[in-house]
Scaffold this motif. Sequence first.
Motif, PDB file in Angstrom:
ATOM      1  N   ASP A  96       1.020  -1.297   0.124  1.00 14.58           N
ATOM      2  CA  ASP A  96       0.024   0.037   0.292  1.00 14.58           C
ATOM      3  C   ASP A  96       1.209   1.399  -0.538  1.00 14.58           C
ATOM      4  N   LEU A  97       1.888   1.305   0.849  1.00 16.12           N
ATOM      5  CA  LEU A  97       2.731   2.325   1.232  1.00 16.12           C
ATOM      6  C   LEU A  97       3.452   2.886  -0.478  1.00 16.12           C
ATOM      7  N   TYR A  98       3.781   0.948  -1.428  1.00 17.76           N
ATOM      8  CA  TYR A  98       4.748   1.072  -2.945  1.00 17.76           C
ATOM      9  C   TYR A  98       2.863   2.152  -3.440  1.00 17.76           C
ATOM     10  N   LEU A  99       2.550   2.080  -3.268  1.00 17.80           N
ATOM     11  CA  LEU A  99       1.135   2.821  -4.767  1.00 17.80           C
ATOM     12  C   LEU A  99       0.860   3.679  -4.201  1.00 17.80           C
ATOM     13  N   ASP A 100       0.908   4.240  -2.480  1.00 25.03           N
ATOM     14  CA  ASP A 100       0.793   5.579  -2.674  1.00 25.03           C
ATOM     15  C   ASP A 100       2.110   6.935  -3.049  1.00 25.03           C
ATOM     16  N   ALA A 101       3.617   6.135  -3.103  1.00 22.30           N
ATOM     17  CA  ALA A 101       4.562   6.542  -3.145  1.00 22.30           C
ATOM     18  C   ALA A 101       4.470   7.192  -5.003  1.00 22.30           C
ATOM     19  N   LEU A 102       3.977   6.069  -5.716  1.00 27.40           N
ATOM     20  CA  LEU A 102       3.535   6.071  -7.245  1.00 27.40           C
ATOM     21  C   LEU A 102       2.362   6.966  -7.667  1.00 27.40           C
ATOM     22  N   GLU A 103       1.662   7.293  -6.010  1.00 26.29           N
ATOM     23  CA  GLU A 103       0.949   8.372  -6.950  1.00 26.29           C
ATOM     24  C   GLU A 103       1.378   9.864  -6.445  1.00 26.29           C
ATOM     25  N   VAL A 104       2.379   9.627  -5.767  1.00 26.17           N
ATOM     26  CA  VAL A 104       3.482  10.886  -5.019  1.00 26.17           C
ATOM     27  C   VAL A 104       4.353  11.234  -6.005  1.00 26.17           C
ATOM     28  N   LYS A 105       4.740  10.276  -6.706  1.00 28.64           N
ATOM     29  CA  LYS A 105       5.845  10.292  -8.481  1.00 28.64           C
ATOM     30  C   LYS A 105       4.948  10.934  -9.132  1.00 28.64           C
ATOM     31  N   ALA A 106       4.027  10.239  -9.692  1.00 28.18           N
ATOM     32  CA  ALA A 106       2.493  10.304 -10.575  1.00 28.18           C
ATOM     33  C   ALA A 106       2.638  12.413 -10.919  1.00 28.18           C
ATOM     34  N   LEU A 107       2.194  12.773  -9.150  1.00 32.88           N
ATOM     35  CA  LEU A 107       2.077  13.845  -9.127  1.00 32.88           C
ATOM     36  C   LEU A 107       2.875  14.695  -9.398  1.00 32.88           C
ATOM     37  N   ILE A 108       3.823  14.655  -9.125  1.00 40.30           N
ATOM     38  CA  ILE A 108       4.931  15.522  -9.643  1.00 40.30           C
ATOM     39  C   ILE A 108       5.682  15.895 -10.746  1.00 40.30           C
ATOM     40  N   GLU A 109       5.729  14.855 -11.103  1.00 43.75           N
ATOM     41  CA  GLU A 109       5.891  14.472 -12.330  1.00 43.75           C
ATOM     42  C   GLU A 109       5.185  14.879 -13.247  1.00 43.75           C
ATOM     43  N   ALA A 110       3.438  15.164 -13.589  1.00 51.19           N
ATOM     44  CA  ALA A 110       3.019  15.687 -14.082  1.00 51.19           C
ATOM     45  C   ALA A 110       2.470  16.774 -14.267  1.00 51.19           C
ATOM     46  N   SER A 111       3.365  17.830 -12.757  1.00 50.63           N
ATOM     47  CA  SER A 111       2.409  18.722 -12.479  1.00 50.63           C
ATOM     48  C   SER A 111       4.110  19.742 -12.478  1.00 50.63           C
ATOM     49  N   ALA A 112       5.032  19.463 -12.804  1.00 53.69           N
ATOM     50  CA  ALA A 112       6.014  20.052 -13.255  1.00 53.69           C
ATOM     51  C   ALA A 112       5.847  21.515 -14.058  1.00 53.69           C
ATOM     52  N   GLY A 113       6.500  21.956 -13.032  1.00 54.94           N
ATOM     53  CA  GLY A 113       5.814  23.715 -13.148  1.00 54.94           C
ATOM     54  C   GLY A 113       3.864  24.489 -13.255  1.00 54.94           C
ATOM     55  N   GLY A 114       3.647  23.424 -12.072  1.00 56.03           N
ATOM     56  CA  GLY A 114       2.296  23.878 -11.668  1.00 56.03           C
ATOM     57  C   GLY A 114       1.462  23.539 -12.408  1.00 56.03           C
ATOM     58  N   VAL A 115      -0.034  22.704 -10.563  1.00 56.85           N
ATOM     59  CA  VAL A 115      -0.568  21.982 -11.597  1.00 56.85           C
ATOM     60  C   VAL A 115      -1.433  22.884 -12.668  1.00 56.85           C
ATOM     61  N   THR A 116      -1.592  22.120 -13.774  1.00 58.75           N
ATOM     62  CA  THR A 116      -3.011  22.897 -14.774  1.00 58.75           C
ATOM     63  C   THR A 116      -3.448  22.145 -15.558  1.00 58.75           C
ATOM     64  N   ARG A 117      -4.355  22.972 -16.508  1.00 64.91           N
ATOM     65  CA  ARG A 117      -5.185  21.915 -16.883  1.00 64.91           C
ATOM     66  C   ARG A 117      -4.380  20.809 -17.970  1.00 64.91           C
ATOM     67  N   GLU A 118      -3.681  20.773 -18.118  1.00 68.01           N
ATOM     68  CA  GLU A 118      -2.862  20.157 -19.316  1.00 68.01           C
ATOM     69  C   GLU A 118      -1.983  18.440 -17.824  1.00 68.01           C
ATOM     70  N   THR A 119      -2.180  18.609 -17.103  1.00 65.62           N
ATOM     71  CA  THR A 119      -1.052  18.034 -15.878  1.00 65.62           C
ATOM     72  C   THR A 119      -2.414  17.374 -15.282  1.00 65.62           C
ATOM     73  N   VAL A 120      -3.897  18.199 -14.800  1.00 63.08           N
ATOM     74  CA  VAL A 120      -4.650  17.406 -14.179  1.00 63.08           C
ATOM     75  C   VAL A 120      -5.220  16.846 -15.270  1.00 63.08           C
ATOM     76  N   ALA A 121      -5.693  16.647 -16.551  1.00 61.00           N
ATOM     77  CA  ALA A 121      -6.044  15.240 -17.388  1.00 61.00           C
ATOM     78  C   ALA A 121      -4.833  14.288 -17.303  1.00 61.00           C
ATOM     79  N   GLU A 122      -3.671  14.659 -17.265  1.00 62.60           N
ATOM     80  CA  GLU A 122      -2.909  13.752 -17.625  1.00 62.60           C
ATOM     81  C   GLU A 122      -2.584  12.853 -16.494  1.00 62.60           C
TER      82      GLU A 122
END
Length: 391
Positions: A182-208
């Motif tokens: 479960d902790l591993y899956l949590d970490a993957l969500e953190v990673k996905a959010l950071i990598e998709a949001s480089a430069g700030g959460v945007t319309r494109e990154t939320v959709a991604e």
Amino acid sequence: MLKDMRFTFGNIQADEDGYYWLLNGHERRDRNDTFDILEGDLKDISATHLRQMYRRLHKHLGEDCSPSDMVIHTGEIPSEFDLRDLPLLPTSDVKFSFEEGEILLVVECYLSMPGSDDESPQTDLTKLNAPPPGLDVAALIAPLLSRKRLTLVDVDAYNYSDDEWEISVEIGFNPRSRMLSDLYLDALEVKALIEASAGGVTRETVAELIRGGHVKALLGQPEGDWLEAKRQHADFDSEVGKIRLAQWVAQFANSPEGGVVVLGLATKNQGNGDVITKITPLPRESGVRKKYVQVLDTKVIPPIENLRVDLIAHGESDLVLIEVPPQNEENKPFLVHGAVVEGKAQGNFFSIVRRRNDEMASTHPANVHANLTVGRAFLRRGELPKKLSME
């Protein structure tokens, strides 16, 4: 085969040198610098037992021989695969680390984004005091960590070149009643959010994030100028429901940066605006995407360019993602055929809506008149203003 296994905690065993381990009966080895495992090895192993094993080995081996970081790889080992080649499998960029008697989650993210304004960028892996400009990692992941009962320990930023960065995030947690999988899956969500949001959460990154199956990373994120969340499907059985759907989308067509409408997310007012608090996936219905497209095609005038309507699978249910890219100013304002007056649909009227913070606002008649005046001026003089005011 392993022998002389001295220490056992739950589904974890290790020899007295800490070199050979058994995870759920699968042999793994600590190479004295890295302890490579597979993500499947984490199943049915508690965080408490891992901490107990690390503490026991640390005490037994001494200060200079602490167990290595547990690096998690993806994929499966073929039958002819030598265990020594496990490090060659792709890494998930997630690992468990042992520091000062506690285990930490470490998430590593690799980003391509503009660096500092220095004339001489870093050419080696040099630790910096702050992440890349425009990326506040701590603020970005705070809602997700809070929801997962995780705590931010540290963020390190490394700069390889002008625009190549590595962000390393250390995350703490109470291991009680926590499973490594479960902790591993949590970490993957953190990673996905950071990598998709480089430069700030945007319309494109939320959709991604949503399309990539990481919608949970949006829990705790606020609605705003370009994000609208709805708990249920649009009401296609009433004219009011169809008009409301068209208005949700048209407000973003009239906004400078476009926007995203997500159906299947519940929100709650936190005092300073609505925040996404729960995933409420929608029943899977045949032909429902076609209904959304047909309503928007008939109710919004002119048609929205590059409008995208997607059904995103979430378990046995769906989310509806409607993405509205920024529109040409020459096409604004976008009208909705129909209006809702005192809760009733008025089909002979039209409405013009725009986004204001996290709410939909109607356009004042004076602004409609101003746009008509600009249009008449263009027809007379042949000059089109660079931007038609929607304020």
